[in-house]
Design a protein around this motif. Structure first.
Motif, PDB file in Angstrom:
ATOM      1  N   THR A   1      -9.324  -5.340   7.193  1.00 50.24           N
ATOM      2  CA  THR A   1      -9.110  -5.508   5.753  1.00 50.24           C
ATOM      3  C   THR A   1      -9.785  -4.424   4.924  1.00 50.24           C
ATOM      4  O   THR A   1      -9.582  -4.343   3.729  1.00 50.24           O
ATOM      5  CB  THR A   1      -9.632  -6.878   5.276  1.00 50.24           C
ATOM      6  OG1 THR A   1     -11.003  -6.982   5.666  1.00 50.24           O
ATOM      7  CG2 THR A   1      -8.844  -8.012   5.892  1.00 50.24           C
TER       8      THR A   1
ATOM      9  N   ARG B   1      -1.514  -0.070  -1.795  1.00 54.40           N
ATOM     10  CA  ARG B   1      -0.660  -1.253  -1.817  1.00 54.40           C
ATOM     11  C   ARG B   1       0.367  -1.332  -0.671  1.00 54.40           C
ATOM     12  O   ARG B   1       0.551  -2.411  -0.119  1.00 54.40           O
ATOM     13  CB  ARG B   1       0.039  -1.379  -3.164  1.00 54.40           C
ATOM     14  CG  ARG B   1       0.823  -2.682  -3.246  1.00 54.40           C
ATOM     15  CD  ARG B   1       1.774  -2.693  -4.404  1.00 54.40           C
ATOM     16  NE  ARG B   1       1.128  -3.181  -5.594  1.00 54.40           N
ATOM     17  CZ  ARG B   1       1.647  -3.001  -6.808  1.00 54.40           C
ATOM     18  NH1 ARG B   1       2.759  -2.332  -6.966  1.00 54.40           N
ATOM     19  NH2 ARG B   1       1.026  -3.487  -7.856  1.00 54.40           N
TER      20      ARG B   1
ATOM     21  N   TRP C   1       0.120  -0.738   2.248  1.00 55.22           N
ATOM     22  CA  TRP C   1      -0.527  -1.257   3.465  1.00 55.22           C
ATOM     23  C   TRP C   1      -1.225  -2.574   3.165  1.00 55.22           C
ATOM     24  O   TRP C   1      -2.017  -3.053   3.966  1.00 55.22           O
ATOM     25  CB  TRP C   1      -1.525  -0.220   4.002  1.00 55.22           C
ATOM     26  CG  TRP C   1      -0.836   1.069   4.286  1.00 55.22           C
ATOM     27  CD1 TRP C   1      -0.233   1.436   5.454  1.00 55.22           C
ATOM     28  CD2 TRP C   1      -0.608   2.143   3.370  1.00 55.22           C
ATOM     29  NE1 TRP C   1       0.353   2.665   5.304  1.00 55.22           N
ATOM     30  CE2 TRP C   1       0.143   3.117   4.049  1.00 55.22           C
ATOM     31  CE3 TRP C   1      -0.956   2.369   2.037  1.00 55.22           C
ATOM     32  CZ2 TRP C   1       0.550   4.303   3.437  1.00 55.22           C
ATOM     33  CZ3 TRP C   1      -0.546   3.540   1.444  1.00 55.22           C
ATOM     34  CH2 TRP C   1       0.186   4.499   2.140  1.00 55.22           C
ATOM     35  N   ASP C   2      -0.957  -3.119   1.980  1.00 52.26           N
ATOM     36  CA  ASP C   2      -1.587  -4.356   1.563  1.00 52.26           C
ATOM     37  C   ASP C   2      -3.103  -4.190   1.460  1.00 52.26           C
ATOM     38  O   ASP C   2      -3.857  -5.128   1.712  1.00 52.26           O
ATOM     39  CB  ASP C   2      -1.250  -5.475   2.562  1.00 52.26           C
ATOM     40  CG  ASP C   2      -0.936  -6.763   1.832  1.00 52.26           C
ATOM     41  OD1 ASP C   2      -1.067  -6.787   0.593  1.00 52.26           O
ATOM     42  OD2 ASP C   2      -0.567  -7.743   2.492  1.00 52.26           O
TER      43      ASP C   2
ATOM     44  N   ARG D   1      -6.942  -4.423  -2.884  1.00 50.70           N
ATOM     45  CA  ARG D   1      -7.552  -5.752  -2.942  1.00 50.70           C
ATOM     46  C   ARG D   1      -8.818  -5.777  -3.773  1.00 50.70           C
ATOM     47  O   ARG D   1      -9.432  -4.741  -4.010  1.00 50.70           O
ATOM     48  CB  ARG D   1      -7.937  -6.188  -1.528  1.00 50.70           C
ATOM     49  CG  ARG D   1      -6.760  -6.287  -0.643  1.00 50.70           C
ATOM     50  CD  ARG D   1      -7.208  -6.815   0.667  1.00 50.70           C
ATOM     51  NE  ARG D   1      -6.162  -6.660   1.652  1.00 50.70           N
ATOM     52  CZ  ARG D   1      -5.951  -7.516   2.626  1.00 50.70           C
ATOM     53  NH1 ARG D   1      -6.710  -8.569   2.737  1.00 50.70           N
ATOM     54  NH2 ARG D   1      -4.990  -7.313   3.480  1.00 50.70           N
TER      55      ARG D   1
ATOM     56  N   TYR E   1       3.924   0.941   7.825  1.00 48.50           N
ATOM     57  CA  TYR E   1       4.085   0.893   6.373  1.00 48.50           C
ATOM     58  C   TYR E   1       3.958   2.287   5.777  1.00 48.50           C
ATOM     59  O   TYR E   1       3.235   3.128   6.299  1.00 48.50           O
ATOM     60  CB  TYR E   1       3.023  -0.021   5.754  1.00 48.50           C
ATOM     61  CG  TYR E   1       3.085  -1.430   6.269  1.00 48.50           C
ATOM     62  CD1 TYR E   1       4.023  -2.320   5.757  1.00 48.50           C
ATOM     63  CD2 TYR E   1       2.239  -1.865   7.279  1.00 48.50           C
ATOM     64  CE1 TYR E   1       4.103  -3.616   6.235  1.00 48.50           C
ATOM     65  CE2 TYR E   1       2.312  -3.162   7.760  1.00 48.50           C
ATOM     66  CZ  TYR E   1       3.242  -4.027   7.234  1.00 48.50           C
ATOM     67  OH  TYR E   1       3.325  -5.304   7.707  1.00 48.50           O
TER      68      TYR E   1
END
Lengths: 370, 406
Positions: A53, A74, A76-77, A80, A271
């Protein structure tokens, strides 16, 4: 080991020099690959797919295109509130020496130390692979290793400080050779390194105080008998980019079904930045064979055995064979290309004929108009 | 009171689209795939963003699950905003009781509180059923210049089609003088596109009046706008001359997709100054094999093409095996066309499988009775068995057995 407990670090400038033409105005990490990707997408996707993460991207020079590509992380998520992606550019105005890995790590030690993760995973941008890192984590725990190094078996990449290893029956690394001259297949490390954070802090601190510069020579080789360093064999399809030739060959290998299957998996996608291109439009007189075509292309001519990146255009009557056309490249009417690598935003005006060789592809640099 | 927003958009996306049959069995019409990688709703949403409207309410009612998931936080359209952004507005429980959205006007009426929160001067009312690229900012400019209470986007349609539309009559200044709703013998060809710009305080008043009228069917076209007209409000028609298509039927959806291949049709999706955004699949580039013949077609990422494709639109992750032939057809995401199968003049929905040797659809030129010809549709997740035949005009929602003709 929980992937959440692993901090990912990617070197974006790894071995920039070996791909001089492509990295003149970008990092190794932002070198386009496989029709729609940049090399850094592979380590980043590997990391997030296994559940990491928090990722730091070391960028020492030429990193504007990389920043543009990564943005907030974003795709690759990794955009945060807790953890996420951090770009780690040099602190001082002078350009850092990107080949000096120890210094690169030393300079981001505060970032590493302040991370709550207990382990650190180091990866290079020039290693193309879709691998299941959780297996490497399990391996590390099971072996109770101090350091786990991912390695591959095959022809030795021609890279500076490239380490060749020998492992015993328990996969423990017993010897490390640097810059070995050999033509036969060997076990070489792929710069996928997992290490406990506290140990990394100590090793880098010590190495820096001795002004050491090579992670492989001065940390791995020197400690091979004192630390439990294990080798984890990477079985997945992979490729280490060490020259324009391997870059060209690795792209072309994606025309093989087996390579595509191994790199593009629906359960562990690669991604990349979204471009919102329209789908590919094939014209009335077009012909396309054995090629990988990304969205946003307009194909009106003939394309064979080629990799065509997003937004590229091949006009009527043009013939593109055995070539790589990067983003928004344009091939004019009746132009003929064979074994050409066209960088981003390049233009071949009508009727031009360009030809390279499979072992020496002709390179057309960014934004050049021929 | 919130910071003043000049203009917000309300997007009516609750329609069932019953004429699309199996395609809208589980999804609302605005979520129907279009153009290789889009869904219908991408067009009004992208138009909003491209026009500088960053607050959009999406009114959902019928089968909203897919649509809600698709829109998510609005990121793909740049509508994940600290102030404004995209909001999904479903009917909700109220103290006086709960009501579904009874009509288009009632849907907006039930969300007056939402609109008031943004305190806008103007509200654009859009529908999620149309494919078009339009600059709402220019329409707003026109609306302001005319000091209108309501501006209706207007398209001049061919006379023979005019009877399908709500028509308008205008004076020399563009002011609307009369309406005609789907007349048998049209006297105007100025059709309403279902795109409205209202001055919010005017609309608010008429919405409340409309709600208090028990005889009203709470519809913009039938009730609210005629009421405003009768009361003497300034209504104007804003002329639009670009591509616009209602994709409410199988035929029109099929045609609208193939329009993308027609050089005479003015819908350029490659225009970087007016991009159409969408939540695309993160698929690898498409692979066109040695055995493939791809001409005059649109093919999307993740597809693997070994067969022949002509004049067709293929969505993402479609597989066309060797010897298969796709002609004048629309193949939606994840569908598989196996060896030797033929798909012609047809629409194959998401994840459908056409087994080896099956034939879907008929070529009208080879059809004995043109009266019986029509686009064939294979519904989502349906398998058409080996050597089965799906005839013209058939709409398949259940698996077709091997060798069967339906």
């Amino acid at each position: 080991m929980m992937p959440k407990n692993v901090l990912g670090i990617v070197y974006s400038n790894s071995y920039d020099a070996c791909l001089e033409a492509l990295t003149a105005r970008r990092t190794m990490g932002s070198v386009p690959f496989g029709g729609r990707y940049r090399l850094i997408d592979f380590p980043l996707s590997n990391m997030v797919n296994c559940g990491i993460t928090k990722v730091g991207v070391i960028a020492n020079s030429n990193f504007r295109s990389l920043m543009d590509h990564i943005g907030s992380g974003r795709p690759w998520d990794l955009s945060r509130k807790v953890d996420g992606l951090t770009m780690l550019p040099p602190f001082t105005p002078t350009t850092a020496d990107s080949s000096n890995r120890i210094d690169s790590l030393y300079r981001i030690m505060d970032f590493i130390s302040h991370s709550k993760q207990e382990y650190v995973l180091l990866m290079d941008a020039n290693f193309v692979c879709n691998m299941d890192l959780s297996k490497l984590f399990d391996f590390h725990s099971k072996k109770n290793a101090d350091i786990t190094m991912g390695y591959c078996y095959g022809q030795l990449p021609k890279l500076q400080n490239q380490a060749v290893i020998e492992v015993d029956g328990d996969s423990k690394i017993t010897s490390v050779g640097i810059d070995v001259k050999t033509a036969s297949d060997v076990s070489y490390i792929a710069n996928v390194v997992l290490i406990r954070k506290a140990l990394l802090e100590r090793l880098i601190g010590d190495a820096q105080s001795y002004a050491y510069t090579s992670f492989e020579k001065d940390i791995i080789q020197k400690n091979v008998n004192t630390l439990n360093i294990y080798g984890y064999k990477i079985e997945e399809w992979n490729c280490t980019i060490d020259s324009m030739n391997t870059y060209f060959a690795a792209n072309m290998e994606l025309l093989e079904k087996s390579a595509r299957k191994a790199l593009f998996k629906s359960d562990s996608p690669v991604y990349t930045k979204v471009r919102d291109d329209m789908p590919v439009v094939y014209g009335v007189s077009s012909s396309c064979k054995n090629s990988l075509i990304a969205d946003g292309c307009l194909i009106e001519g003939t394309v064979k055995n080629s990799i065509i990146f997003r937004g590229a255009r091949v006009a009527k009557g043009a013939v593109v064979e055995n070539s790589i056309l990067m983003q928004d490249a344009f091939v004019g009417e009746d132009a003929k290309l064979n074994c050409v690598v066209m960088d981003k935003n390049t233009v071949i005006t009508p009727k031009k004929v360009l030809s390279g060789d499979k072992n020496y592809p002709l390179f057309v640099g960014k934004e050049i108009v021929i | 009171m919130a910071k003043k927003t000049e203009c917000i958009a309300m997007l009516l996306a609750g329609g069932q689209g019953s004429r699309l049959g199996v395609l809208t069995k589980n999804i609302a019409k605005p979520a129907v795939p279009y153009g290789g990688k889009y869904r219908i709703i991408d067009f009004p949403l992208s138009n909003c963003v491209n026009s500088g409207i960053y607050t959009v309410g999406v009114l959902t009612q019928y089968q909203p699950l897919e649509l809600n998931g698709y829109i998510g936080n609005g990121g793909p359209w740049d509508l994940d905003r600290a102030d404004g952004g995209v909001h999904i507005l479903s009917p909700y429980q109220q103290i006086e009781g709960t009501e579904w959205y009874k009509g288009t006007a009632n849907a907006i009426y039930q969300n007056i509180q939402f609109i008031d929160r943004y305190n806008p001067e103007y509200v654009a009312i859009l529908s999620g059923d149309h494919i078009y690229k339009m600059d709402y900012a220019k329409m707003l400019q026109f609306h302001k210049e005319k000091d209108a209470a309501c501006t209706i986007a207007m398209l001049e349609v061919p006379w023979e089609e005019a009877s399908r539309f709500g028509l308008m009559f205008t004076d020399g200044d563009g002011r609307i003088t009369a309406f005609e709703e789907k007349p048998k013998n049209p006297k105007s060809n100025k059709a309403s596109m279902g795109v409205y710009m209202f001055t919010w305080d005017k609309l608010r008043k008429y919405l409340i009046e409309d709600e208090n009228d028990p005889a009203s069917s709470n519809d913009f076209g039938k009730n609210v706008i005629p009421a405003m007209h009768e009361a003497g409000e300034r209504l104007f028609a804003y002329g639009f001359d670009g591509y616009w298509k209602d994709v409410g039927t199988i035929d029109s959806l099929w045609e609208a997709n193939l329009d993308l291949l027609n050089p005479k049709v003015n819908i350029d999706l490659s225009d970087t100054t007016w991009k159409i955004y969408g939540r695309g699949a993160n698929s690898a580039p498409q692979y066109i094999a040695d055995s493939a013949v791809v001409e005059n077609s649109i093919v999307t990422a993740g597809s693997d093409i070994e067969g022949k494709i002509d004049y067709s639109v293929l969505f993402s992750d479609v597989t066309v095996e060797e010897g298969a032939f796709v002609d004048y057809s629309i193949v939606m995401p994840g569908a598989v066309i196996k060896k030797g199968a033929v798909v012609q003049y047809a629409m194959v929905a998401e994840n459908a499988v056409i087994e080896e040797g099956a034939v879907v659809g008929e070529n009208p030129e080879k059809c004995a009775d043109l009266e019986k010809w029509g686009v064939s549709v294979v519904g989502p997740n349906v398998t058409v068995g080996k050597n089965a035949v799906v005839k013209a005009q058939s709409m398949i929602s259940e698996d077709v057995k091997e060798g069967e003709t339906v």
